[in-house]
Motif scaffolding. Sequence first.
Motif, PDB file in Angstrom:
ATOM      1  N   HIS A 138       0.833  -1.202   0.000  1.00  8.39           N
ATOM      2  CA  HIS A 138       0.000   0.000   0.000  1.00  8.39           C
ATOM      3  C   HIS A 138       0.868   1.254   0.000  1.00  8.39           C
ATOM      4  CE1 HIS A 138      -4.028  -1.693   0.784  1.00  8.39           C
ATOM      5  NE2 HIS A 138      -3.333  -2.701   1.288  1.00  8.39           N
ATOM      6  N   LEU A 139       0.327   2.332  -0.546  1.00  9.33           N
ATOM      7  CA  LEU A 139       0.977   3.636  -0.475  1.00  9.33           C
ATOM      8  C   LEU A 139       1.170   3.973   1.001  1.00  9.33           C
ATOM      9  CD1 LEU A 139       1.842   6.299  -1.959  1.00  9.33           C
ATOM     10  CD2 LEU A 139      -0.502   7.088  -1.585  1.00  9.33           C
ATOM     11  N   PRO A 140       2.407   4.230   1.422  1.00  9.91           N
ATOM     12  CA  PRO A 140       2.632   4.547   2.837  1.00  9.91           C
ATOM     13  C   PRO A 140       1.928   5.844   3.244  1.00  9.91           C
ATOM     14  CG  PRO A 140       4.707   4.073   1.716  1.00  9.91           C
ATOM     15  CD  PRO A 140       3.650   4.192   0.655  1.00  9.91           C
ATOM     16  N   LYS A 143      13.648  13.032   5.742  1.00  9.58           N
ATOM     17  CA  LYS A 143      13.816  11.691   5.149  1.00  9.58           C
ATOM     18  C   LYS A 143      12.732  10.717   5.607  1.00  9.58           C
ATOM     19  CE  LYS A 143      18.764  12.415   4.668  1.00  9.58           C
ATOM     20  NZ  LYS A 143      18.818  13.663   5.427  1.00  9.58           N
ATOM     21  N   ASP A 144      11.625  11.236   6.094  1.00 12.51           N
ATOM     22  CA  ASP A 144      10.516  10.398   6.533  1.00 12.51           C
ATOM     23  C   ASP A 144       9.902   9.636   5.351  1.00 12.51           C
ATOM     24  OD1 ASP A 144       8.474   9.493   8.451  1.00 12.51           O
ATOM     25  OD2 ASP A 144       7.130  10.813   7.317  1.00 12.51           O
ATOM     26  N   VAL A 145       9.668  10.328   4.246  1.00 12.45           N
ATOM     27  CA  VAL A 145       9.034   9.703   3.081  1.00 12.45           C
ATOM     28  C   VAL A 145       9.986   8.692   2.438  1.00 12.45           C
ATOM     29  CG1 VAL A 145       7.940  10.107   0.834  1.00 12.45           C
ATOM     30  CG2 VAL A 145       7.604  11.758   2.696  1.00 12.45           C
ATOM     31  N   VAL A 146      11.248   9.092   2.256  1.00 11.64           N
ATOM     32  CA  VAL A 146      12.201   8.169   1.613  1.00 11.64           C
ATOM     33  C   VAL A 146      12.408   6.907   2.453  1.00 11.64           C
ATOM     34  CG1 VAL A 146      13.357   9.947   0.240  1.00 11.64           C
ATOM     35  CG2 VAL A 146      14.295   9.348   2.469  1.00 11.64           C
ATOM     36  N   GLU A 147      12.346   7.056   3.769  1.00 13.80           N
ATOM     37  CA  GLU A 147      12.482   5.886   4.656  1.00 13.80           C
ATOM     38  C   GLU A 147      11.258   4.972   4.531  1.00 13.80           C
ATOM     39  OE1 GLU A 147      14.845   5.100   7.221  1.00 13.80           O
ATOM     40  OE2 GLU A 147      16.153   6.850   7.067  1.00 13.80           O
ATOM     41  N   LYS A 148      10.056   5.562   4.479  1.00 15.63           N
ATOM     42  CA  LYS A 148       8.830   4.756   4.386  1.00 15.63           C
ATOM     43  C   LYS A 148       8.753   3.980   3.073  1.00 15.63           C
ATOM     44  CE  LYS A 148       6.018   7.212   7.686  1.00 15.63           C
ATOM     45  NZ  LYS A 148       4.801   7.947   7.968  1.00 15.63           N
ATOM     46  N   PHE A 149       9.316   4.537   2.019  1.00 15.51           N
ATOM     47  CA  PHE A 149       9.342   3.847   0.725  1.00 15.51           C
ATOM     48  C   PHE A 149      10.557   2.917   0.608  1.00 15.51           C
ATOM     49  CE2 PHE A 149       6.188   6.938  -0.348  1.00 15.51           C
ATOM     50  CZ  PHE A 149       5.519   6.467  -1.465  1.00 15.51           C
ATOM     51  N   GLY A 150      11.519   3.071   1.518  1.00 14.34           N
ATOM     52  CA  GLY A 150      12.696   2.206   1.523  1.00 14.34           C
ATOM     53  C   GLY A 150      13.740   2.564   0.482  1.00 14.34           C
TER      54      GLY A 150
END
Length: 149
Positions: free
Chosen positions: A7-9, A95-102
Motif C-alpha cells: 500500500h501507499l505509505p 527523510k521520513d518519506v524516503v524511509e517509508k518507501f525504503g
Amino acid sequence: MLKVGDHLPDFESVNQEGETVNSSDLKGKKLIVFFYPKANTPGCTAEACDLNDNLSLLQKEGYQLLGVSADSVKAQKKFHEKFGFQYPLIADESKDVVEKFGVWQLKKFMGREFMGIVRITFIFDEKGICIRVIDKVKTKEAASQILEN
C-alpha cells in the motif's frame, strides 16, 4: 523497499511551496511517485524534465505525478521554477518519506560508500496499491518506461 502489492505509505510532507502534502489526498487516482537523489543535478534534471515533457501523455493515462528528494523547500522551489515543472516536488528533509518507501539506501560511487536516495519510480493504482516498481530508471526515458507495460 516497497514492492508490488504494498500500500501507499501514510506520509505528510511539504512541497516546493511549503504546502502540506498528505498521502491520503493522493488516493483515488493512479499515482506515480519518483524518487531522485538531488535537485538540479544532470541525471535528476533529465528525469524530471522528461516526465514534465510527457506529462500530458501520463495524465491521459490517468496518472498524477509526484517527485521526491531530501532537498530543502528552497532547493525544490528553485528546481521547480527553473524548469517549469507542472507537478509537485516533495522536500523530504526529514527523510521520513524516503524511509517509508525504503529508498534511503547504501550507495557506492567512485569507491565511496554512503547513504542516499536511490533513483526509483513507484506506480500505484486508484486504491493506493503498488502495481509496479521501476528500479532501473533511464533518466532520459523515464516517461516511456512508465508508459510501457
